[in-house]
Design a protein around this motif. Structure first.
Motif, PDB file in Angstrom:
ATOM      1  N   ILE A   1       0.881  -1.176   0.000  1.00  0.00           N
ATOM      2  CA  ILE A   1       0.000   0.000   0.000  1.00  0.00           C
ATOM      3  C   ILE A   1       0.915   1.222   0.000  1.00  0.00           C
ATOM      4  O   ILE A   1       1.030   1.932   1.013  1.00  0.00           O
TER       5      ILE A   1
ATOM      6  N   THR B   1      -4.379   2.998   3.865  1.00  0.00           N
ATOM      7  CA  THR B   1      -4.863   1.642   4.160  1.00  0.00           C
ATOM      8  C   THR B   1      -6.384   1.573   4.112  1.00  0.00           C
ATOM      9  O   THR B   1      -6.956   0.610   3.586  1.00  0.00           O
TER      10      THR B   1
ATOM     11  N   TRP C   1      -7.530   1.584   0.503  1.00  0.00           N
ATOM     12  CA  TRP C   1      -7.118   0.339  -0.147  1.00  0.00           C
ATOM     13  C   TRP C   1      -8.043  -0.804   0.261  1.00  0.00           C
ATOM     14  O   TRP C   1      -8.494  -1.586  -0.581  1.00  0.00           O
TER      15      TRP C   1
ATOM     16  N   ASP D   1     -11.488  -0.595  -1.273  1.00  0.00           N
ATOM     17  CA  ASP D   1     -11.493  -1.053  -2.659  1.00  0.00           C
ATOM     18  C   ASP D   1     -11.491  -2.572  -2.745  1.00  0.00           C
ATOM     19  O   ASP D   1     -12.137  -3.155  -3.625  1.00  0.00           O
ATOM     20  N   LYS D   2     -10.782  -3.232  -1.832  1.00  0.00           N
ATOM     21  CA  LYS D   2     -10.655  -4.693  -1.877  1.00  0.00           C
ATOM     22  C   LYS D   2     -11.836  -5.422  -1.231  1.00  0.00           C
ATOM     23  O   LYS D   2     -12.266  -6.474  -1.705  1.00  0.00           O
TER      24      LYS D   2
END
Length: 368
Positions: free
Chosen positions: A201, A206, A209, A212-213
């Protein structure tokens, strides 16, 4: 000895490789390509494993006059570290990806391949020490400089892995000395910034990220009585003990700050409360490993110190195995500890073992 030097492209691993060469070992350098789509450049201390890092490692190896290779471990890294990180956060836990990388990549996948190729040891730039006891058993210990000590993230190593590990920087009193040595050796990475953030990342976001995941849906922020007092943008990115980012909008009656006490991924709820509610008297985990020989009578409580973060102070505790669990009862309350973190236990400077925390017991009486 035939030594495989893991070269990240940073100053620590470059000096570690140089010292291994100077000690007379037959050294080969290797850079691990851990990203499927590596960036070209680093941004200060953010990220690692970029193409720039690979080239820095190659230049250091060329200066040292040792063979150099790049090994692609990106698929295994994705499965063992990145996917694990996502799954743990999705379950409301807080993982340590650096510790997991040491366990599953640098001292499992890499060492496995190194031994298969005839190497005797893997050298890294970690600040830690390996010693040999009177019976010839290898032990993992803290580095000489506690400010740089990295034994916590190596607490997952097994006896066999420690027997094949080499940490040339372990007795070095300061990072400044390492940089000065790199400068004197003509290594171009002498003043290169350290990597501090999660390597996969690189922008440091974080929360974004993970959203998004895993996805991020608004949900309730509850107090300890179950009353809704606010709304969050997504529970997955919160961690136990977190204070910032709650945005509740109004203070408590006593004016004290609120902290995250619990994350409920199934209902997408976050429970908050006062700092004293974070106090824990007991930790327990079932994924237990011993860094060398295990205690002879681990089911009988014994005194040690426990550390729950890479840069946390160790806390005195009593430890014992209860079935498949390592149960740790601390002498003084620990604050802000989350399932998913690793509890590493020490006897003096020696790393004895670790567990991944599965459950905790509050030091505060129910209803207090």
């Amino acid at each position: 000895m035939k030594v495989l030097a893991a070269m990240s492209g940073g100053v620590d691993s470059a000096v570690a490789a140089a010292r291994a060469v100077e000690a007379g070992h037959d050294v080969v350098g290797v850079h691990l390509a851990l990203s499927r789509n590596p960036g070209t450049l680093r941004t200060g201390s953010r990220g690692c494993c970029t193409i720039e890092d690979s080239m820095d490692a190659r230049r250091a190896a060329n200066l040292l006059g040792i063979p150099f290779y790049v090994w692609d471990f990106s698929e295994r890294f994705q499965e063992a570290v990145v996917d694990d990180f996502i799954a743990e956060y999705a379950a409301g836990r807080t993982p340590n990806p650096c510790l997991r990388c040491n366990e599953r990549i640098k001292f499992a996948a890499l060492l496995e391949k190194a031994v298969a190729l005839g190497f005797d040891a893997v050298a890294t730039g970690h600040y830690a020490n390996v010693t040999t006891d009177a019976d010839g058993n290898k032990q993992l210990h803290r580095a000489a400089a506690w400010a740089k000590d990295q034994s916590y993230v190596l607490g997952v190593l097994t006896a066999d892995q420690i027997a094949h590990a080499m940490f040339p920087l372990g007795a070095t009193p300061s990072k400044a000395e390492v940089r000065a040595e790199a400068e004197a050796r003509g290594l171009t990475v002498a003043q290169k910034p350290d990597s501090h953030d999660i390597c996969f990342i690189p922008d440091g976001d974080t929360r974004g990220w993970l959203a998004d995941k895993v996805g991020a849906e608004p949900g309730a922020i509850l107090d300890r009585a179950g009353e809704r007092i606010g709304t969050h943008a997504g529970a997955v990115a919160f961690t136990i003990g977190q204070r910032k980012g709650l945005d509740i909008g109004y203070p408590t009656d006593d004016g004290k700050p609120r902290f995250v006490l619990e994350i409920r991924p199934k209902t997408n709820e976050v429970v908050v409360g006062p700092r004293e509610a974070l106090a824990l008297r007991e930790l327990a985990g079932s994924r237990v490993s011993w860094a060398g020989l295990p205690p002879e009578d681990a089911d009988i409580p014994f005194a040690c110190d426990v550390q729950v973060r890479a840069h946390a102070d160790p806390v005195p505790a009593m430890v014992r195995m209860l079935g498949d669990e390592l149960v740790i009862t601390v002498d003084q309350p620990l604050f802000g500890v989350s399932p998913g973190q690793s509890a590493v236990i020490y006897v003096g400077t020696r790393v004895l073992g670790q567990c991944t925390i599965d459950r905790t017991v509050s030091a505060v009486a129910v209803g207090a």
